[in-house]
Design a protein around this motif. Structure first.
Motif, PDB file in Angstrom:
ATOM      1  N   UNK A   1       2.923  -6.443  -5.110  1.00 15.85           N
ATOM      2  CA  UNK A   1       1.582  -7.001  -5.175  1.00 15.85           C
ATOM      3  C   UNK A   1       0.798  -6.427  -6.349  1.00 15.85           C
ATOM      4  N   UNK A   2       1.047  -5.187  -6.612  1.00 19.30           N
ATOM      5  CA  UNK A   2       0.287  -4.536  -7.677  1.00 19.30           C
ATOM      6  C   UNK A   2       0.935  -4.849  -9.006  1.00 19.30           C
TER       7      UNK A   2
ATOM      8  N   UNK B   1      -0.095  -4.165 -12.051  1.00 14.28           N
ATOM      9  CA  UNK B   1      -0.135  -3.138 -13.079  1.00 14.28           C
ATOM     10  C   UNK B   1       0.558  -1.869 -12.616  1.00 14.28           C
TER      11      UNK B   1
ATOM     12  N   UNK C   1       2.438   3.635 -10.694  1.00 17.17           N
ATOM     13  CA  UNK C   1       1.065   4.117 -10.751  1.00 17.17           C
ATOM     14  C   UNK C   1       0.348   3.756  -9.448  1.00 17.17           C
ATOM     15  N   UNK C   2       0.529   2.489  -9.051  1.00 18.47           N
ATOM     16  CA  UNK C   2      -0.116   2.011  -7.829  1.00 18.47           C
ATOM     17  C   UNK C   2       0.336   2.824  -6.627  1.00 18.47           C
TER      18      UNK C   2
ATOM     19  N   UNK D   1      -1.154   6.212  -6.677  1.00 24.15           N
ATOM     20  CA  UNK D   1      -2.558   6.209  -6.268  1.00 24.15           C
ATOM     21  C   UNK D   1      -2.678   6.048  -4.756  1.00 24.15           C
ATOM     22  N   UNK D   2      -1.936   5.107  -4.213  1.00 25.32           N
ATOM     23  CA  UNK D   2      -1.979   4.874  -2.766  1.00 25.32           C
ATOM     24  C   UNK D   2      -1.529   6.109  -1.992  1.00 25.32           C
TER      25      UNK D   2
ATOM     26  N   UNK E   1      -1.580   9.163  -3.056  1.00 25.36           N
ATOM     27  CA  UNK E   1      -2.581  10.221  -3.198  1.00 25.36           C
ATOM     28  C   UNK E   1      -3.681  10.060  -2.157  1.00 25.36           C
ATOM     29  N   UNK E   2      -4.141   8.825  -2.007  1.00 24.31           N
ATOM     30  CA  UNK E   2      -5.276   8.593  -1.124  1.00 24.31           C
ATOM     31  C   UNK E   2      -4.846   8.619   0.341  1.00 24.31           C
TER      32      UNK E   2
END
Lengths: 343, 283
Positions: free
Chosen positions: A180-181, A183, A187-188, A191-192, A194-195
């Protein structure tokens, strides 16, 4: 009884908090049952307020029969958690799937806490009754949402979350949600992770994979519900006690209904203060009390007019109900009140 | 006054109770009273538009209003972790994540709780008055960090959920309940208190009995005898209502919190009502 209103089968009772929605929903139910209709009143409130309004103590999510002069009246309270379990049981494709989902800790936390689960379950249950021809009249006391939009948006959000298209991002061994991501998938994911943490993403993935094949139970309910609410067989009662802040709440309610093309059938101005007799102007403490009532009356009147203007209800002949002195526990009083709503 | 003194010593006050009991009015009046005592105070509220329940522009009262909006709060939170706006906007700002944040179990509530923690830690305000949603949502709000700890187990969110829990049990924080002298709002307060008690080790503060009829509303039998028949119902009704309020207020005693009654003030507008209530809190 107003023939136009008598033809309605479904009534939604909504409005700001603490204006007497539950009592009026119960009253309407009683009045309709007393006219010989087989009626059901659905309330979602965990505080068991409908039970209290009807003078019952502790009734359950099962249909409860309430004594009436004529007809039949049933009341039911929605136990959201158990209701979701029933949906899962109904739509699960196998025993194994059912067991897996019902015992999933993510699911268990979700049904208890999930925002909008009350609203979703209320609308689902409404559909269930609508599709059951044995009920002549269905009354829904809407859940105490933070605002009008919540009532309609929350079920959609939940459906979106459970919807196949979202599920498909998470389901399957290849974890399609990466795709889905656009870019930079890494990286996506970084980020996911990490959060949310990778442990959570994995358990969410497992949970959603467990739901595989069940989407049909959650999808496109919103359209079905809108169809019911837009139909000429349905009516929306907006209840308020006129005041400055609630006038704005009501305006928001009316706008929300309009956006969704749900007609507002009636505006109910509840708990109206009586006008003090104009011919009596005493002095001293008696005058202070009279003036107090005069101010309450005038202010309420002003906001009643403003509310009517804001919701554009001038053509709807608003129902005005005077404030009662004591708590409404008598079934006969409730029934009389209910008749007012559809007169 | 005891209520104001206690409030001035706190950093965060949560106000909740049944819908329509006047939480917003009480929140602003308390804020205004503290502001007049020289505190830097802000009202924190849920409605993103600031419309519902706040009919007067908050600026007219000279007190800042902080709106809690889930997605904005989530963005702020995620940026603290990811640090690059561009990554957030390209990677995380999309429909799936929006849906997820709004619908995932308790996440929206926890994100908002995190925002309150952030406001508390930044110390731009001496005191935050949090005008909460009504009981049901307030309960899921306070439960949310516990649910998240269970689900996320480790990582940033679990750690921050624990920090939010620590805020809730901090002595800087007080939780007040608001009711009117009527049966259902009081029953709801009792139920809410019972459910909240085992959660965090809250400092329960005051049980506000809002919109009470003033004691002077009663008319004695001797006075009533002088009233002409046409006006009698007016006075009799007030006597009756006052009596009912007093008897139902006994339900409040069982809740086991310090009770404080606020008279219903008949005023021209919401703003003058807030100002009048603030005056009384100071007196």
């Amino acid at each position: 009884m107003n023939p136009l209103l008598e033809s309605k089968r479904v009534w939604l009772v909504g409005g700001p908090g603490g204006v007497g929605k539950t009592t009026l929903a119960a009253s309407l139910g009683l009045a309709l049952a007393n006219q010989g209709h087989r009626t059901v009143v659905l309330t979602v409130d965990p505080a068991k307020r409908l039970a209290q309004a009807l003078g019952f103590k502790g009734f359950q999510s099962d249909l409860q029969k309430i004594p009436t002069e004529k007809g039949e009246l049933f009341a039911t309270m929605l136990d959201t958690e158990r209701y979701f379990d029933r949906i899962i049981e109904k739509f699960a494709t196998s025993e194994d799937q059912k067991r897996k989902i019902l015992s999933n800790p993510l699911y268990r936390t979700m049904v208890g806490n999930l925002g909008g689960s009350h609203e979703y379950a209320a609308m689902e249950r409404l559909l269930e009754f609508v599709n059951n021809p044995s009920f002549d009249k269905i009354i829904v006391d809407t859940p105490p949402s933070d605002n009008a939009r919540e009532l309609f948006d929350a079920p959609q959000r939940l459906a979106d979350f459970m919807d196949g298209s979202v599920l498909s991002w998470f389901q399957g061994g290849e974890k399609l949600y990466m795709r889905f991501f656009k870019t930079g998938t890494r990286l996506a994911m970084g980020a996911l992770k990490l959060v949310f943490g990778s442990a959570f993403l994995d358990s969410l993935g497992t949970f959603l994979a467990d739901l595989d094949g069940m989407q049909v139970g959650f999808r496109s309910r919103n359209l079905e519900i809108l169809k019911v609410l837009r139909s000429p067989e349905s009516g929306f009662l907006l209840v308020t006690v006129p005041s400055e802040s609630r006038a704005l709440d009501c305006a928001e309610f009316a706008a929300t209904l309009k956006e969704r093309e749900i007609p507002l059938t009636r505006l109910v101005l509840n708990r109206l203060e009586a006008e003090p007799p104009a011919s009596f102007t005493p002095g001293g403490p008696l005058e202070r009390i009279r003036a107090y009532q005069q101010t309450l009356y005038q202010q309420q009147n002003r906001w009643a007019e403003k509310t009517i203007e804001l919701v554009g209800a001038s053509t709807l002949s608003p129902v005005r109900i005077e404030r009662r002195d004591s708590a409404l526990h008598e079934l006969s009083t409730l029934s009389e009140l209910g008749r007012l709503l559809v007169s | 006054m005891d209520y104001l003194d206690n409030t001035l010593q706190k950093r965060v006050i949560f106000l909740t109770g049944k819908g329509g009991v006047g939480k917003t009015t009480l929140a602003w009046a308390t804020a205004l009273a503290c502001h007049r005592q020289g505190k830097k105070v802000a009202v924190v509220g849920w409605n993103p538009s600031g419309k519902e329940g706040v009919p007067t522009a908050p600026s007219e009262l000279g007190i800042p209003w902080v709106g809690l909006e889930t997605l904005a709060a989530f963005r702020e939170y995620a940026l603290q972790i990811i640090r690059f706006e561009k990554i957030y906007d390209t990677v995380l700002d999309n429909r799936i994540l929006r849906t997820f944040v709004m619908a995932a179990p308790g996440l929206a509530d926890a994100v908002v709780a995190g925002k309150i923690l952030d406001l508390y830690e930044k110390q731009q305000h001496d005191l935050l008055i949090v005008d909460m949603p009504s009981s049901g949502h307030a309960l899921s709000f306070f439960r949310s960090p516990l649910g998240l700890q269970k689900i996320f187990k480790m990582g940033f969110i679990a750690r921050d959920a624990e920090r939010v829990c620590a805020l809730f049990r901090s002595p800087d924080v007080r939780l007040d309940l608001v009711a009117t002298p009527e049966e259902l709002p009081l029953v709801e307060c009792q139920e809410l208190k019972d459910k909240l008690t085992p959660l965090h080790g809250f400092t329960f503060g005051y049980l506000h009995l809002n919109q009470c009829l003033p004691d002077w509303i009663r008319t004695s039998d001797a006075e009533l005898a002088l009233v002409p028949q046409i006006a009698k119902p007016l006075y009799e009704r007030f006597n009756h209502r006052w009596q009912e309020e007093k008897s139902v207020s006994r339900l409040a005693e069982r809740i086991g919190m310090t009770r404080i009654a606020h008279d219903r003030i008949a005023t021209d507008s919401w703003k003058t009502g807030v100002e009048a209530l603030a005056d009384r809190l100071i007196q």
